[in-house]
Design an enzyme around this catalytic site. Structure first.
Site, PDB file in Angstrom:
ATOM      1  N   CYS A 176      70.331  76.524  52.516  1.00 56.90           N
ATOM      2  CA  CYS A 176      71.427  76.169  52.403  1.00 56.90           C
ATOM      3  C   CYS A 176      72.415  76.709  53.567  1.00 56.90           C
ATOM      4  CB  CYS A 176      72.256  76.259  50.952  1.00 56.90           C
ATOM      5  SG  CYS A 176      71.767  75.144  49.862  1.00 56.90           S
ATOM      6  N   HIS A 199      71.322  70.684  48.341  1.00 58.66           N
ATOM      7  CA  HIS A 199      70.505  71.707  47.568  1.00 58.66           C
ATOM      8  C   HIS A 199      69.721  70.931  46.324  1.00 58.66           C
ATOM      9  CE1 HIS A 199      68.825  75.423  46.295  1.00 58.66           C
ATOM     10  NE2 HIS A 199      68.644  74.960  45.220  1.00 58.66           N
ATOM     11  N   ASN A 216      55.224  72.345  48.924  1.00 56.22           N
ATOM     12  CA  ASN A 216      54.883  73.224  48.012  1.00 56.22           C
ATOM     13  C   ASN A 216      55.805  72.956  46.692  1.00 56.22           C
ATOM     14  OD1 ASN A 216      52.509  74.190  49.047  1.00 56.22           O
ATOM     15  ND2 ASN A 216      53.932  75.791  50.455  1.00 56.22           N
ATOM     16  N   HIS A 267      61.759  71.755  50.932  1.00 48.86           N
ATOM     17  CA  HIS A 267      61.358  71.465  52.121  1.00 48.86           C
ATOM     18  C   HIS A 267      59.943  70.880  52.252  1.00 48.86           C
ATOM     19  CE1 HIS A 267      60.151  75.430  50.589  1.00 48.86           C
ATOM     20  NE2 HIS A 267      59.127  75.394  51.131  1.00 48.86           N
TER      21      HIS A 267
HETATM   22  P1  AMP Z   1      56.984  77.596  50.971  1.00 45.45           P
HETATM   23  O1  AMP Z   1      55.993  78.389  50.578  1.00 45.45           O
HETATM   24  O2  AMP Z   1      56.400  76.264  50.805  1.00 45.45           O
HETATM   25  O3  AMP Z   1      58.116  77.783  50.099  1.00 45.45           O
HETATM   26  O4  AMP Z   1      57.529  77.864  52.237  1.00 45.45           O
HETATM   27  C1  AMP Z   1      58.465  78.603  52.854  1.00 45.45           C
HETATM   28  C2  AMP Z   1      58.490  78.689  54.525  1.00 45.45           C
HETATM   29  O5  AMP Z   1      59.573  79.217  54.594  1.00 45.45           O
HETATM   30  C3  AMP Z   1      57.331  79.748  54.804  1.00 45.45           C
HETATM   31  O6  AMP Z   1      56.396  79.065  55.634  1.00 45.45           O
HETATM   32  C4  AMP Z   1      58.143  80.721  55.480  1.00 45.45           C
HETATM   33  O7  AMP Z   1      57.441  81.266  56.835  1.00 45.45           O
HETATM   34  C5  AMP Z   1      59.504  80.020  55.915  1.00 45.45           C
HETATM   35  N1  AMP Z   1      60.608  80.720  55.818  1.00 45.45           N
HETATM   36  C6  AMP Z   1      61.155  81.649  54.991  1.00 45.45           C
HETATM   37  N2  AMP Z   1      62.398  82.026  55.440  1.00 45.45           N
HETATM   38  C7  AMP Z   1      62.561  81.506  56.853  1.00 45.45           C
HETATM   39  C8  AMP Z   1      63.701  81.472  57.788  1.00 45.45           C
HETATM   40  N3  AMP Z   1      64.817  82.390  57.529  1.00 45.45           N
HETATM   41  N4  AMP Z   1      63.683  80.768  58.905  1.00 45.45           N
HETATM   42  C9  AMP Z   1      62.426  80.090  58.862  1.00 45.45           C
HETATM   43  N5  AMP Z   1      61.536  79.843  58.002  1.00 45.45           N
HETATM   44  C10 AMP Z   1      61.712  80.543  57.132  1.00 45.45           C
HETATM   45 ZN    ZN Z   2      69.524  75.439  49.005  1.00 44.33          ZN
END
Ligand code: AMP
Ligand code: ZN
Length: 111
Positions: free
Chosen positions: A6, A45, A86, A99
């Protein structure tokens, strides 16, 4: 609510944003596992796929159309790519804001 995605959507946290429209933001994953690894998020969100409601059905359709558009503009549409959600702890979901991972730029193997 203390949600990092967010905050990225509101530009309160930095990210390399590669696409934005009325409903979505896409940005580079901070820890990429492929040459192209973007995250596409709804500005609204929603915690995960488990938290979707009927009213989100149009938004989710638009999310896939945004993914298609981004793949095309990033030049990976023809070679192909992978789209991943995921959901929950067994999947390793780390960020509790829905996402879509867009992965490409190499031949992807399941691992
Ligand atoms: P998930 O495991 O599907 O929740 O993936 C979360 C993803 O977000 C991971 O691949 C992280 O590398 C990525 N991530 C976490 N924080 C950030 C951030 N601040 N900017 C960009 N990517 C992020
Ligand atoms: Zn959010």
């Amino acid at each position: 609510m203390n949600c990092i995605f967010c905050q990225i959507a509101k530009k309160e946290l930095p990210a390399t944003i590669i696409y934005e429209d009325e409903s979505f933001v896409a940005f580079k994953d901070i820890n990429p596992i492929a040459p192209i690894h973007y995250l596409i998020i709804p500005k609204k969100h929603i915690t995960s796929i488990n938290h979707l409601e009927l009213q989100d059905k149009e938004l989710m359709g638009e999310l896939f159309l945004a993914a298609k558009k981004i793949a095309k503009t990033q030049g990976i549409a023809d070679n192909g790519y992978r789209l991943v959600f995921n959901v929950g702890k067994d999947s390793g979901q780390m960020v509790d804001h829905l996402h879509l991972h867009l992965l490409g730029g190499k031949k992807l193997l399941w691992s």
